[in-house]
Scaffold this motif. Sequence first.
Motif, mmCIF file in Angstrom:
data_model
loop_
_atom_site.group_PDB
_atom_site.id
_atom_site.type_symbol
_atom_site.label_atom_id
_atom_site.label_comp_id
_atom_site.label_asym_id
_atom_site.label_seq_id
_atom_site.Cartn_x
_atom_site.Cartn_y
_atom_site.Cartn_z
ATOM 1 N N GLY A 382 47.121 60.018 9.727
ATOM 2 C CA GLY A 382 48.181 59.507 10.571
ATOM 3 C C GLY A 382 47.948 59.824 12.043
ATOM 4 N N LYS A 383 48.978 59.582 12.857
ATOM 5 C CA LYS A 383 48.908 59.823 14.295
ATOM 6 C C LYS A 383 50.130 60.631 14.722
ATOM 7 C CE LYS A 383 46.303 55.577 15.159
ATOM 8 N NZ LYS A 383 46.256 54.282 15.909
ATOM 9 N N PRO A 384 50.105 61.956 14.449
ATOM 10 C CA PRO A 384 51.294 62.781 14.727
ATOM 11 C C PRO A 384 51.703 62.794 16.195
ATOM 12 C CG PRO A 384 49.379 64.141 14.158
ATOM 13 C CD PRO A 384 49.023 62.740 13.830
ATOM 14 N N LEU A 385 50.765 62.583 17.114
ATOM 15 C CA LEU A 385 51.117 62.618 18.535
ATOM 16 C C LEU A 385 51.964 61.418 18.945
ATOM 17 C CD1 LEU A 385 47.852 63.925 20.262
ATOM 18 C CD2 LEU A 385 49.912 65.190 19.659
ATOM 19 N N GLU A 386 52.037 60.401 18.093
ATOM 20 C CA GLU A 386 52.839 59.216 18.406
ATOM 21 C C GLU A 386 54.271 59.316 17.869
ATOM 22 O OE1 GLU A 386 50.848 55.669 17.256
ATOM 23 O OE2 GLU A 386 49.019 56.117 18.409
ATOM 24 N N ALA A 387 54.554 60.390 17.143
ATOM 25 C CA ALA A 387 55.901 60.565 16.594
ATOM 26 C C ALA A 387 56.894 60.881 17.709
ATOM 27 C CB ALA A 387 55.903 61.689 15.564
ATOM 28 N N ASP A 388 58.087 60.277 17.645
ATOM 29 C CA ASP A 388 59.102 60.500 18.681
ATOM 30 C C ASP A 388 59.484 61.980 18.775
ATOM 31 O OD1 ASP A 388 59.142 57.847 19.348
ATOM 32 O OD2 ASP A 388 60.830 57.351 18.035
ATOM 33 N N SER A 389 59.540 62.659 17.639
ATOM 34 C CA SER A 389 59.926 64.073 17.644
ATOM 35 C C SER A 389 58.915 64.918 18.424
ATOM 36 C CB SER A 389 60.029 64.594 16.212
ATOM 37 O OG SER A 389 58.794 64.403 15.517
ATOM 38 N N VAL A 390 57.627 64.567 18.289
ATOM 39 C CA VAL A 390 56.577 65.299 19.009
ATOM 40 C C VAL A 390 56.639 64.971 20.501
ATOM 41 C CG1 VAL A 390 54.088 65.610 19.266
ATOM 42 C CG2 VAL A 390 55.088 65.422 16.986
ATOM 43 N N LYS A 391 56.834 63.696 20.812
ATOM 44 C CA LYS A 391 56.918 63.296 22.219
ATOM 45 C C LYS A 391 58.070 64.003 22.931
ATOM 46 C CE LYS A 391 54.899 58.681 21.627
ATOM 47 N NZ LYS A 391 55.156 57.218 21.726
ATOM 48 N N THR A 392 59.180 64.184 22.241
ATOM 49 C CA THR A 392 60.346 64.847 22.832
ATOM 50 C C THR A 392 60.038 66.301 23.157
ATOM 51 O OG1 THR A 392 61.884 63.404 21.648
ATOM 52 C CG2 THR A 392 62.753 65.491 22.458
ATOM 53 N N VAL A 393 59.384 66.998 22.230
ATOM 54 C CA VAL A 393 59.038 68.405 22.443
ATOM 55 C C VAL A 393 58.024 68.542 23.586
ATOM 56 C CG1 VAL A 393 57.973 70.450 21.407
ATOM 57 C CG2 VAL A 393 59.562 69.052 20.074
ATOM 58 N N ILE A 394 57.063 67.637 23.637
ATOM 59 C CA ILE A 394 56.049 67.683 24.701
ATOM 60 C C ILE A 394 56.695 67.449 26.064
ATOM 61 C CG2 ILE A 394 54.045 66.480 25.660
ATOM 62 C CD1 ILE A 394 53.103 66.007 22.786
ATOM 63 N N ALA A 395 57.593 66.483 26.142
ATOM 64 C CA ALA A 395 58.279 66.197 27.412
ATOM 65 C C ALA A 395 59.069 67.422 27.890
ATOM 66 C CB ALA A 395 59.195 64.993 27.256
ATOM 67 N N ALA A 396 59.740 68.101 26.973
ATOM 68 C CA ALA A 396 60.502 69.299 27.334
ATOM 69 C C ALA A 396 59.576 70.407 27.819
ATOM 70 C CB ALA A 396 61.322 69.774 26.136
ATOM 71 N N ALA A 397 58.428 70.533 27.177
ATOM 72 C CA ALA A 397 57.463 71.558 27.569
ATOM 73 C C ALA A 397 56.899 71.282 28.958
ATOM 74 C CB ALA A 397 56.337 71.628 26.541
#
Length: 445
Positions: A382-397
Amino acid sequence: MARKYFGTDGIRGLTNTGAMTAAMAMKVGMAAGRHFLRGHHRHRVVIGKDTRLSGYMLESALQAGFTSVGMDVTLVGPMPTPAVAMLTKSMRADMGVMISASHNPFADNGIKLFGPDGFKLSDEDEMAIEAALDADVPLAAPGEIGRAKRIDDARGRYIHFAKSTFPNDLRLDGMRVVVDCANGAAYQVAPEALWELGADVVQIGVNPNGLNINDQIGSTHPEALAAKVVEVRADIGIALDGDADRLIVVDEKGRVVDGDQLMAAIAGGWARAGRLQGGGLVATVMSNLGLERHLATQGLELIRTKVGDRYVLEAMRRQGYNVGGEQSGHIILSDYATTGDGLVAALQVLAEIRRSGEPASRVLHRFDPLPQLLKNVRFSGGKPLEADSVKTVIAAAEAELAGNGRLVIRPSGTEPVIRVMAEGDDPAVVEQVVDRICEAVRKAA
């Protein structure tokens, strides 16, 4: 078009499996040889290797492939990758080949290809060779089959070249240097070049047996070098990797100095001498933010690229820089070489130390690196970096580190791993950020 065989640095893999078999090596020789049959002259390829046991097998297979399509083969034996690049250009060869998996264990091997200008192949050339690997390659007529010749003075030619990059007004007399050759390709040339320049040379990692290359030694394992430097009270230690295209240094106190500090020292010295081109240097996204801040205090710029020395070199050529490299120790000095050269970079470091009259611990500690943490998250698909949940955490970081740090997240190019790296002024914040992102990636995967 997706790559099937070539990675970021040639073709690489576990020996006798997949793309790293004798049969595939012969196909590479046929496909690459046919691709570079341009013009009506006798065509020539230079083939070098490191000290892996599988080098004998792959060298013979490549030789068969190249000669079968009408290309003459010049064999130079165990030689550093940058030496093969230099000899390819010097001997007016049509291409060069280095058989090596660089810093990997002995069971791996690889095939790196160079064009007639000594530079690694372009994407277009690699894709054309890839296409030919799965097709029928026309063979030479019986009378046009290539010949093979082994040259015995290749080591001397490279030693002379490397020494020519060291300033004529300097010598290494009175300097005790420990050199760790990782039981690899530079086990003969590096100690000899340093000795000829006057150094008191202490050697380790110079007894290759085909199986011990990079084995707890060399630039990826500098602990042995650090211990030896302290033991013999050396002025400096130099660690190369299996094919000698990367450099890590140990100062007289036994402290490891990475590629970021080495680039800072070389670029700073060249800037003072009016030699630095481009107004700074080129490094990858993995280089420490401390390097960038240090260069800024001198009015110098840091240009960042994707991970991989080929991307560093592309940016250097495109934008006119003559110093670039990676934190891992790939250092490209385009005034002298077309690829990373650990020995040449080491000689520039030694020149900086010699000119300054200061110990290595002072000359090579140009900045305090920011706390940096790298963790890997393995995933099965799969492509975990494309998941919305991951994108949200990265943006916060990214918002949390803004102005005080940096975040780099990338999938590995060689294995199913997501690499999460953060750096910042506060190590606690860095650790928290990395852990949160890794956990989000795991859940998404």
